[in-house]
Design a protein around this motif. Structure first.
Motif, PDB file in Angstrom:
ATOM      1  N   LEU A 155       4.455  -8.895  -0.181  1.00 50.27           N
ATOM      2  CA  LEU A 155       4.290  -9.194  -1.601  1.00 50.27           C
ATOM      3  C   LEU A 155       3.401  -8.167  -2.284  1.00 50.27           C
ATOM      4  CD1 LEU A 155       3.902 -13.082  -1.821  1.00 50.27           C
ATOM      5  CD2 LEU A 155       5.812 -11.686  -2.597  1.00 50.27           C
ATOM      6  N   TRP A 156       2.333  -7.774  -1.611  1.00 50.82           N
ATOM      7  CA  TRP A 156       1.414  -6.806  -2.196  1.00 50.82           C
ATOM      8  C   TRP A 156       2.129  -5.500  -2.515  1.00 50.82           C
ATOM      9  CZ3 TRP A 156      -3.501  -7.685  -3.762  1.00 50.82           C
ATOM     10  CH2 TRP A 156      -4.258  -6.576  -4.138  1.00 50.82           C
ATOM     11  N   MET A 157       2.954  -5.031  -1.576  1.00 54.56           N
ATOM     12  CA  MET A 157       3.672  -3.778  -1.774  1.00 54.56           C
ATOM     13  C   MET A 157       4.690  -3.903  -2.906  1.00 54.56           C
ATOM     14  SD  MET A 157       4.176  -2.792   2.248  1.00 54.56           S
ATOM     15  CE  MET A 157       4.973  -1.213   1.981  1.00 54.56           C
ATOM     16  N   VAL A 158       5.384  -5.025  -2.971  1.00 52.33           N
ATOM     17  CA  VAL A 158       6.405  -5.205  -3.997  1.00 52.33           C
ATOM     18  C   VAL A 158       5.797  -5.217  -5.396  1.00 52.33           C
ATOM     19  CG1 VAL A 158       8.035  -6.903  -4.954  1.00 52.33           C
ATOM     20  CG2 VAL A 158       8.111  -6.331  -2.523  1.00 52.33           C
ATOM     21  N   PHE A 159       4.623  -5.857  -5.536  1.00 57.42           N
ATOM     22  CA  PHE A 159       4.058  -6.031  -6.865  1.00 57.42           C
ATOM     23  C   PHE A 159       3.032  -4.980  -7.274  1.00 57.42           C
ATOM     24  CE2 PHE A 159       5.922 -10.210  -6.339  1.00 57.42           C
ATOM     25  CZ  PHE A 159       6.359 -10.507  -7.621  1.00 57.42           C
ATOM     26  N   THR A 160       2.574  -4.158  -6.351  1.00 57.56           N
ATOM     27  CA  THR A 160       1.551  -3.180  -6.726  1.00 57.56           C
ATOM     28  C   THR A 160       1.995  -1.734  -6.579  1.00 57.56           C
ATOM     29  OG1 THR A 160       0.541  -3.112  -4.500  1.00 57.56           O
ATOM     30  CG2 THR A 160      -0.265  -4.798  -6.036  1.00 57.56           C
ATOM     31  N   ASP A 161       3.109  -1.468  -5.898  1.00 59.23           N
ATOM     32  CA  ASP A 161       3.577  -0.096  -5.722  1.00 59.23           C
ATOM     33  C   ASP A 161       4.622   0.217  -6.797  1.00 59.23           C
ATOM     34  OD1 ASP A 161       4.473   2.359  -4.974  1.00 59.23           O
ATOM     35  OD2 ASP A 161       5.032   1.800  -2.935  1.00 59.23           O
ATOM     36  N   PRO A 162       4.319   1.102  -7.746  1.00 57.49           N
ATOM     37  CA  PRO A 162       5.281   1.414  -8.810  1.00 57.49           C
ATOM     38  C   PRO A 162       6.600   1.979  -8.288  1.00 57.49           C
ATOM     39  CG  PRO A 162       3.101   2.230  -9.371  1.00 57.49           C
ATOM     40  CD  PRO A 162       3.037   1.821  -7.926  1.00 57.49           C
ATOM     41  N   ALA A 163       6.582   2.597  -7.113  1.00 55.47           N
ATOM     42  CA  ALA A 163       7.814   3.178  -6.589  1.00 55.47           C
ATOM     43  C   ALA A 163       8.866   2.116  -6.302  1.00 55.47           C
ATOM     44  CB  ALA A 163       7.510   3.957  -5.310  1.00 55.47           C
ATOM     45  N   ILE A 164       8.437   0.896  -6.044  1.00 53.76           N
ATOM     46  CA  ILE A 164       9.387  -0.181  -5.760  1.00 53.76           C
ATOM     47  C   ILE A 164      10.335  -0.390  -6.936  1.00 53.76           C
ATOM     48  CG2 ILE A 164       9.614  -2.636  -5.218  1.00 53.76           C
ATOM     49  CD1 ILE A 164       8.496  -1.061  -2.943  1.00 53.76           C
ATOM     50  N   ARG A 165       9.836  -0.323  -8.137  1.00 53.32           N
ATOM     51  CA  ARG A 165      10.676  -0.553  -9.317  1.00 53.32           C
ATOM     52  C   ARG A 165      11.808   0.463  -9.411  1.00 53.32           C
ATOM     53  NH1 ARG A 165       8.169  -4.068 -13.080  1.00 53.32           N
ATOM     54  NH2 ARG A 165       6.050  -4.613 -12.408  1.00 53.32           N
ATOM     55  N   ALA A 166      11.563   1.685  -8.937  1.00 52.16           N
ATOM     56  CA  ALA A 166      12.605   2.710  -8.979  1.00 52.16           C
ATOM     57  C   ALA A 166      13.563   2.590  -7.806  1.00 52.16           C
ATOM     58  CB  ALA A 166      11.975   4.099  -9.001  1.00 52.16           C
ATOM     59  N   LEU A 167      13.095   2.001  -6.721  1.00 53.00           N
ATOM     60  CA  LEU A 167      13.892   1.984  -5.498  1.00 53.00           C
ATOM     61  C   LEU A 167      14.724   0.718  -5.339  1.00 53.00           C
ATOM     62  CD1 LEU A 167      11.155   3.466  -3.151  1.00 53.00           C
ATOM     63  CD2 LEU A 167      13.231   4.609  -3.945  1.00 53.00           C
ATOM     64  N   LEU A 168      14.138  -0.418  -5.714  1.00 52.28           N
ATOM     65  CA  LEU A 168      14.871  -1.671  -5.555  1.00 52.28           C
ATOM     66  C   LEU A 168      15.889  -1.840  -6.674  1.00 52.28           C
ATOM     67  CD1 LEU A 168      12.207  -4.343  -4.529  1.00 52.28           C
ATOM     68  CD2 LEU A 168      14.181  -3.608  -3.199  1.00 52.28           C
ATOM     69  N   VAL A 169      17.085  -2.242  -6.303  1.00 49.63           N
ATOM     70  CA  VAL A 169      18.085  -2.592  -7.304  1.00 49.63           C
ATOM     71  C   VAL A 169      17.737  -3.994  -7.803  1.00 49.63           C
ATOM     72  CG1 VAL A 169      20.528  -3.044  -7.706  1.00 49.63           C
ATOM     73  CG2 VAL A 169      19.836  -1.162  -6.205  1.00 49.63           C
ATOM     74  N   ASP A 170      17.647  -4.164  -9.099  1.00 52.54           N
ATOM     75  CA  ASP A 170      17.240  -5.437  -9.707  1.00 52.54           C
ATOM     76  C   ASP A 170      15.879  -5.870  -9.166  1.00 52.54           C
ATOM     77  OD1 ASP A 170      17.205  -7.819 -11.136  1.00 52.54           O
ATOM     78  OD2 ASP A 170      18.410  -8.894  -9.644  1.00 52.54           O
TER      79      ASP A 170
END
Length: 309
Positions: A155-170
């Motif tokens: 959860l920490w990585m999903v919500f605090t790493d900005p790169a996730i927004r570019a990498l995860l679809v939806d």
């Protein structure tokens, strides 16, 4: 309590365990005229702190109420093993309190995760801290070993790493689903410092997490399909297989199975990507049409993204 057949099974189990236990094992001096094999009913009742009549009714499969406290006392008196204790509670139809999370996955589970190569696989504890992963998973998300231990959390990585927004679809849909899954899976455990630290920190740092957490939505931790765009490999689609480790309470294994032939063909490239990034070699260019994370996102953390459970 339970139905008649279940009560009979409980009575037979108690009788068998009572007759198996010798007086000396229970700390009782046997008399010279003792003929009963094992312990007597009155001895079990005395050791358990219940009346002889009540315990006799229990061995007669009477329909009586049995509390969790009494079952614990019977388990101690009969010197039941952990497996026998769980069986006793199940026969009595009384929910057994969840076992406390274990200290870690152990080397055997890590070897299993390694053996799943080239499929990405990882281990999560009860609070979704990442406690094990293989090289393919490192190629998928970046090496978690480079993160601080407190940040090595899904959860920490999903919500605090900005790169996730570019990498995860939806990202929004998947992140919100993860919050509901975590609430259903982890549950609030009073006194669990790690649970409070994690959820409290995320409420402060992420407005999305705070909003979704306060909505109290619940999501099933069932079969999940995730799609994301890897900066070096391109579009990948995985179905996640989730397994609980019986010998390590609280530990779950997640294995990423390719959902299509294109993803399956790219699996070896994840290991190669992990090796290149580990030794500092220049990263290969992304596939044509595959979005790359921004420079700012790359600078925010060592991970390349996370698909989640």
């Amino acid at each position: 309590m339970a139905d008649l057949q279940q009560r009979r099974s409980l009575a037979e189990f108690l009788r068998a365990r009572r007759e198996r236990l010798t007086p000396r094992e229970a700390g009782i001096l046997p008399g010279p005229r003792r003929r009963t094999p094992g312990l007597r009913r009155e001895e079990v009742a005395q050791l358990s702190g219940v009346s002889v009549t009540w315990y006799t009714w229990l061995e007669q499969a009477r329909d009586i109420t049995v509390s969790r406290q009494v079952l614990r006392s019977l388990a101690r008196a009969l010197m039941l093993s952990p497996a026998e204790r769980r069986h006793l509670f199940a026969l009595a139809g009384v929910p057994l309190p969840e076992r406390a999370p274990g200290r870690g996955p152990g080397p055997a589970l890590q070897r299993l995760v390694d053996a799943l190569e080239p499929h990405p696989a990882y281990l999560l504890d009860a609070n979704w801290d990442l406690v094990g992963w293989n090289r393919a998973e490192a190629g998928l998300i970046g090496d978690p070993g480079e993160l601080e231990p407190a940040e090595r959390n899904l959860l920490w990585m999903v919500f605090t790493d900005p790169a996730i927004r570019a990498l995860l679809v939806d990202w929004e849909g998947q992140a919100r689903d993860l919050v509901g899954q975590f609430r259903a899976d982890a549950r609030q455990r009073p006194g669990d410092a790690r649970y409070e630290e994690l959820t409290g920190g995320l409420r402060e740092l992420s407005a999305e997490f705070r909003t979704w957490w306060e909505a109290h939505d619940i999501a099933e931790l069932g079969t999940t399909r995730r799609e994301f765009s890897h900066p070096g490999v391109g579009r990948l689609t995985f179905d996640y297989v989730k397994l609980a480790a019986l010998d390590a309470p609280g530990i779950k294994l997640f294995a990423c199975m390719p959902a299509d032939s294109a993803t399956r063909e790219k699996l070896p490239a994840l290991g190669e990507w992990a090796a290149r990034t580990a030794d500092g070699s220049p990263a290969a260019p992304a596939e044509a049409g595959a979005p790359r994370a921004s420079r700012e996102a790359d600078a925010a953390g060592p991970g390349t993204g996370w698909t989640g459970p």
